[in-house]
Design an enzyme around this catalytic site. Structure first.
Site, mmCIF file in Angstrom:
data_model
loop_
_atom_site.group_PDB
_atom_site.id
_atom_site.type_symbol
_atom_site.label_atom_id
_atom_site.label_comp_id
_atom_site.label_asym_id
_atom_site.label_seq_id
_atom_site.Cartn_x
_atom_site.Cartn_y
_atom_site.Cartn_z
ATOM 1 N N HIS A 72 -92.351 -6.650 44.852
ATOM 2 C CA HIS A 72 -92.631 -5.311 45.370
ATOM 3 C C HIS A 72 -94.113 -5.028 45.194
ATOM 4 O O HIS A 72 -94.613 -4.959 44.068
ATOM 5 C CB HIS A 72 -91.798 -4.269 44.627
ATOM 6 C CG HIS A 72 -92.139 -2.846 44.989
ATOM 7 N ND1 HIS A 72 -91.816 -1.787 44.183
ATOM 8 C CD2 HIS A 72 -92.777 -2.317 46.068
ATOM 9 C CE1 HIS A 72 -92.254 -0.673 44.733
ATOM 10 N NE2 HIS A 72 -92.834 -0.968 45.875
ATOM 11 N N HIS A 123 -79.852 4.021 44.298
ATOM 12 C CA HIS A 123 -80.784 4.089 45.418
ATOM 13 C C HIS A 123 -81.652 5.343 45.270
ATOM 14 O O HIS A 123 -81.919 5.781 44.164
ATOM 15 C CB HIS A 123 -80.032 4.018 46.737
ATOM 16 C CG HIS A 123 -79.583 2.621 47.075
ATOM 17 N ND1 HIS A 123 -78.773 2.319 48.150
ATOM 18 C CD2 HIS A 123 -79.840 1.437 46.472
ATOM 19 C CE1 HIS A 123 -78.551 1.009 48.190
ATOM 20 N NE2 HIS A 123 -79.186 0.455 47.171
ATOM 21 N N HIS A 177 -79.244 0.769 38.039
ATOM 22 C CA HIS A 177 -79.588 0.705 39.464
ATOM 23 C C HIS A 177 -78.904 1.815 40.247
ATOM 24 O O HIS A 177 -77.690 2.002 40.176
ATOM 25 C CB HIS A 177 -79.168 -0.647 40.051
ATOM 26 C CG HIS A 177 -79.448 -0.783 41.516
ATOM 27 N ND1 HIS A 177 -80.717 -0.971 42.024
ATOM 28 C CD2 HIS A 177 -78.624 -0.731 42.597
ATOM 29 C CE1 HIS A 177 -80.665 -1.051 43.345
ATOM 30 N NE2 HIS A 177 -79.409 -0.908 43.720
ATOM 31 N N TYR A 217 -91.850 -5.073 50.324
ATOM 32 C CA TYR A 217 -91.001 -5.996 49.573
ATOM 33 C C TYR A 217 -91.133 -7.360 50.245
ATOM 34 O O TYR A 217 -90.780 -7.517 51.406
ATOM 35 C CB TYR A 217 -89.540 -5.526 49.567
ATOM 36 C CG TYR A 217 -89.284 -4.349 48.656
ATOM 37 C CD1 TYR A 217 -88.851 -4.540 47.342
ATOM 38 C CD2 TYR A 217 -89.491 -3.045 49.094
ATOM 39 C CE1 TYR A 217 -88.620 -3.461 46.497
ATOM 40 C CE2 TYR A 217 -89.273 -1.963 48.261
ATOM 41 C CZ TYR A 217 -88.833 -2.178 46.969
ATOM 42 O OH TYR A 217 -88.617 -1.116 46.129
ATOM 43 N N HIS A 260 -95.916 -4.367 41.605
ATOM 44 C CA HIS A 260 -95.150 -3.329 40.923
ATOM 45 C C HIS A 260 -93.951 -3.902 40.153
ATOM 46 O O HIS A 260 -93.736 -3.590 38.990
ATOM 47 C CB HIS A 260 -94.665 -2.292 41.931
ATOM 48 C CG HIS A 260 -94.030 -1.094 41.320
ATOM 49 N ND1 HIS A 260 -92.683 -1.012 41.057
ATOM 50 C CD2 HIS A 260 -94.566 0.080 40.899
ATOM 51 C CE1 HIS A 260 -92.409 0.156 40.516
ATOM 52 N NE2 HIS A 260 -93.530 0.839 40.405
ATOM 53 N N HIS A 261 -93.142 -4.705 40.816
ATOM 54 C CA HIS A 261 -92.064 -5.398 40.111
ATOM 55 C C HIS A 261 -91.635 -6.632 40.908
ATOM 56 O O HIS A 261 -91.942 -6.763 42.093
ATOM 57 C CB HIS A 261 -90.871 -4.477 39.811
ATOM 58 C CG HIS A 261 -90.061 -4.049 41.005
ATOM 59 N ND1 HIS A 261 -90.167 -2.799 41.584
ATOM 60 C CD2 HIS A 261 -89.122 -4.704 41.727
ATOM 61 C CE1 HIS A 261 -89.328 -2.713 42.604
ATOM 62 N NE2 HIS A 261 -88.684 -3.852 42.715
ATOM 63 N N MET A 271 -75.687 4.077 45.207
ATOM 64 C CA MET A 271 -75.037 3.172 44.261
ATOM 65 C C MET A 271 -75.113 3.784 42.870
ATOM 66 O O MET A 271 -75.933 4.665 42.610
ATOM 67 C CB MET A 271 -75.721 1.806 44.252
ATOM 68 C CG MET A 271 -75.578 0.995 45.525
ATOM 69 S SD MET A 271 -76.331 -0.652 45.346
ATOM 70 C CE MET A 271 -75.802 -1.418 46.882
#
Length: 621
Positions: free
Chosen positions: A337, A418, A416, A234, A266-267, A491
């Site tokens: 990422h 984890h 979202h 990242y 990737h993003h 989360m």
């Protein structure tokens, strides 16, 4: 076999080669010019429109997938480009990206003839021909770029061996066949070079709004990054808006991916820093670096987010996302990422996101609201759970107080969790009855998160309830997983994008802490092992001391299903709206939505009875 609406085409025949000739053909497979003719084209021709969506499947970029979606026919047309065909290819879908229990389309050769067929793999990775051939080959041809396969697949086939294509994340899988096989059943995925790619196949079919005539662009990109030679990185980069940059509306954004790095990026996300930060140090480096300035942790307001396979993101014509001007930070953080499973060295990248913005402010400011669970350890998942569900509520009391009389309109959503998150859903309830799904992803992956435009705008009125549930798998963990900010904590969040913007920025809940303490005392009474309930112990320490058995698991699950909740009905200043928010009753839901029932294709008569025979011949030209 005859195709729909036409006569069958004869296959081009080639002499059957001897064993020595067959071995020679395989040894020079990469150099041989392949001409593949479909013995019988099944079904109708694909839509005339181009393939708007495209992704690389493998890290080297030798496999490229393009597709389009027909919602009227409930079909996906795939175009798979194989740049270096060896002895065959398999492509398909599975629940979590595994090659076992996968739904596959396979091109293979036995050294004499070549075949294309619909197959499935069992729990050992062994391939089996599917008696119901739902992957249908429409065309195969050699192009200057490589072999192009065009085939189609219905969303739903009602074949128990097939994957149901839904709105959320799809885990695509592939395998490369490097030698002939005597039969399809001789193929086992464990012996192949394989991989996976995640994507949203069923993109919403919505019109693209026109951009204002005074639209300008701004590129937020990290210049000349030397991508680390590790699987996951990242990368954080800090930049700032031009001096004196006034209030504008973002009306669109799109990715900028450095040519040649399409399989590496990737993003990406662009965050705005907190307005109270007067300065943020310049930084370009790994986000987990010890050199990263601590102030970057306060750059969390999402302006844009893109993931592999996504195209440009447009705001509705009547709304835009405000940035710049008074009360807005001029500092931005780009996070990229990089997914580098081959651990390639020396790759340079300058990818980022291009923002389209206008000084002509639209009628409404768009806003982003957090739904789901508060980041707190009182919400926990026991270890060794395959599908444990936690639920957060945006209550009717909060929406009644905080929303305007005309309500708000949700047009996009970003789910979202984890690492243990597997499913996420947000449902709108009104008058005690669930009315509609806001967003749902039954194959959610924490490694693939993007802002998704909704197929239908969802209107939320004062007094409505928004219920967000997350399903977790902690099968590989020995201790409870508690809620929190850490990557090994959990989360459950839905960032909904809506208009008009209100003061309500966060509408979430958690179980009442006092009732959780009663749970610890109860577990302690019914177990011989001592559970720490002493006041000085933290909640994570208490959960770590719980002896996990059927009783402690069941009681915790029941507690989360009936105990009162603490509601966070918060303004952007992190201050709650005035009122009593602790020990609130769970919203009463008397009627739930039924699970959607897949629609079976009207007729399977047009499907071939077995694999399509194709012929291989010719020489390199």
């Amino acid at each position: 076999m005859a195709r729909c609406g036409g006569r069958a085409r004869p296959a081009m025949q080639v002499p059957s080669p001897s064993a020595r000739e067959a071995a020679s053909m395989y040894g020079t497979a990469v150099a041989v010019f392949l001409v593949i003719l479909v013995a019988a084209l099944q079904g109708s021709a694909p839509p005339e429109s181009p393939f708007p969506y495209r992704i690389p499947l493998d890290p080297e970029g030798t496999l490229e997938l393009s597709w389009n979606v027909s919602y009227t026919q409930e079909l996906v047309h795939f175009q798979l480009l194989v740049r270096e065909l060896k002895a065959g290819i398999l492509f398909g879908m599975s629940d979590r990206g595994q090659l076992e229990d996968a739904d596959l389309a396979v091109l293979w050769t036995d050294g004499d003839k070549a075949y294309f067929g619909d197959a499935w793999s069992d729990q050992r990775g062994q391939l089996h021909l599917d008696p119901q051939q739902d992957y249908q080959l429409l065309r195969a041809q050699r192009t200057p770029a490589g072999l192009s396969l065009l085939f189609k697949r219905p969303f739903s086939t009602c074949d128990p061996r097939d994957y149901l294509i839904e709105d959320g994340t799809v885990h695509l899988v592939y395998g490369i066949l490097e030698q002939p096989f005597a039969s399809l059943e001789a193929i086992n995925t464990s012996a192949l070079q394989t991989g996976l790619q995640r994507v949203q196949l069923l993109k919403p079919d919505i019109s693209v709004p026109a951009l204002p005539p005074d639209t300008r662009t701004m590129e937020v990109r990290a210049p000349d990054v030397l991508v680390p030679g590790q699987e996951t990185t990242y990368w954080c980069y800090v930049t700032e808006l031009p001096g004196g940059f006034s209030r504008h509306h973002i009306v669109m954004y799109e990715p900028i991916v450095t040519e040649g790095n399409e399989a590496l990026v990737h993003h990406m996300e662009v965050f705005q820093c907190a307005a109270e930060l007067e300065s943020v140090p310049r930084f370009s480096g790994p986000c987990d670096s010890k050199m990263k300035p601590a102030r970057l942790n306060h750059c969390r307001h999402v302006l844009a987010a893109w993931a592999l396979g996504a195209k440009a993101f447009y705001y509705p014509e009547e709304a835009g996302l405000a940035f710049g001007g008074a009360g807005s930070s001029r500092f931005l953080r780009l996070e990229v990422h990089y997914h580098n499973p081959l651990r390639m060295q020396g790759r340079r990248d300058s990818s980022g996101i291009r923002l389209y913005y206008t000084a002509t402010l639209r009628r409404f400011d768009a806003g982003i609201m957090e739904l789901g669970l508060v980041y707190t350890p009182v919400m926990a998942i026991p270890p060794q759970e395959e599908a444990f569900v936690l639920t957060g509520y945006c209550t009717d009391k909060c929406t009644q107080l905080a929303l305007p009389p005309s309500g708000i309109h949700i047009f996009a959503s970003q789910l979202h969790t984890h690492l243990t998150g597997r499913k996420v859903i947000t449902v709108l309830a009104r008058g005690g009855r669930e009315r509609e799904v806001v967003n749902r992803d039954d194959h959610y992956s924490p490694h693939f998160q993007e802002i998704r435009m909704l197929k239908k705008v969802v209107s939320v009125h004062p007094g409505d309830v928004l219920i967000t549930s997350c399903t977790y798998n902690t099968g590989d963990r020995k201790l409870a997983t508690v809620g929190g900010f850490g990557i090994l904590e959990e989360m459950c969040v839905n960032y909904v994008h809506y208009y008009p913007q209100t003061q309500l920025e966060l509408c979430k809940s958690s179980v009442d802490p006092g009732f959780l303490q009663k749970y610890f005392h109860l577990v302690n009474r019914f177990n011989s092992e001592e559970v720490c309930t002493c006041p000085q112990a933290s909640v994570p320490e208490q959960f770590a001391a719980v002896p996990w058995n059927a009783f402690s698991r069941g009681v915790l699950e029941a507690l989360y299903g009936f105990a009162p909740i603490s509601v966070h009905c918060n303004k952007s200043s992190a201050v709650r709206f005035q009122g009593e928010w602790d020990r609130q009753p769970l919203p009463e839901i008397v009627s739930k939505l039924e699970e959607p029932t897949p629609r079976c294709p009207a007729s399977q008569s047009q499907s071939p009875a077995g694999p399509t025979i194709v012929s291989i011949g010719g020489s390199k030209g």
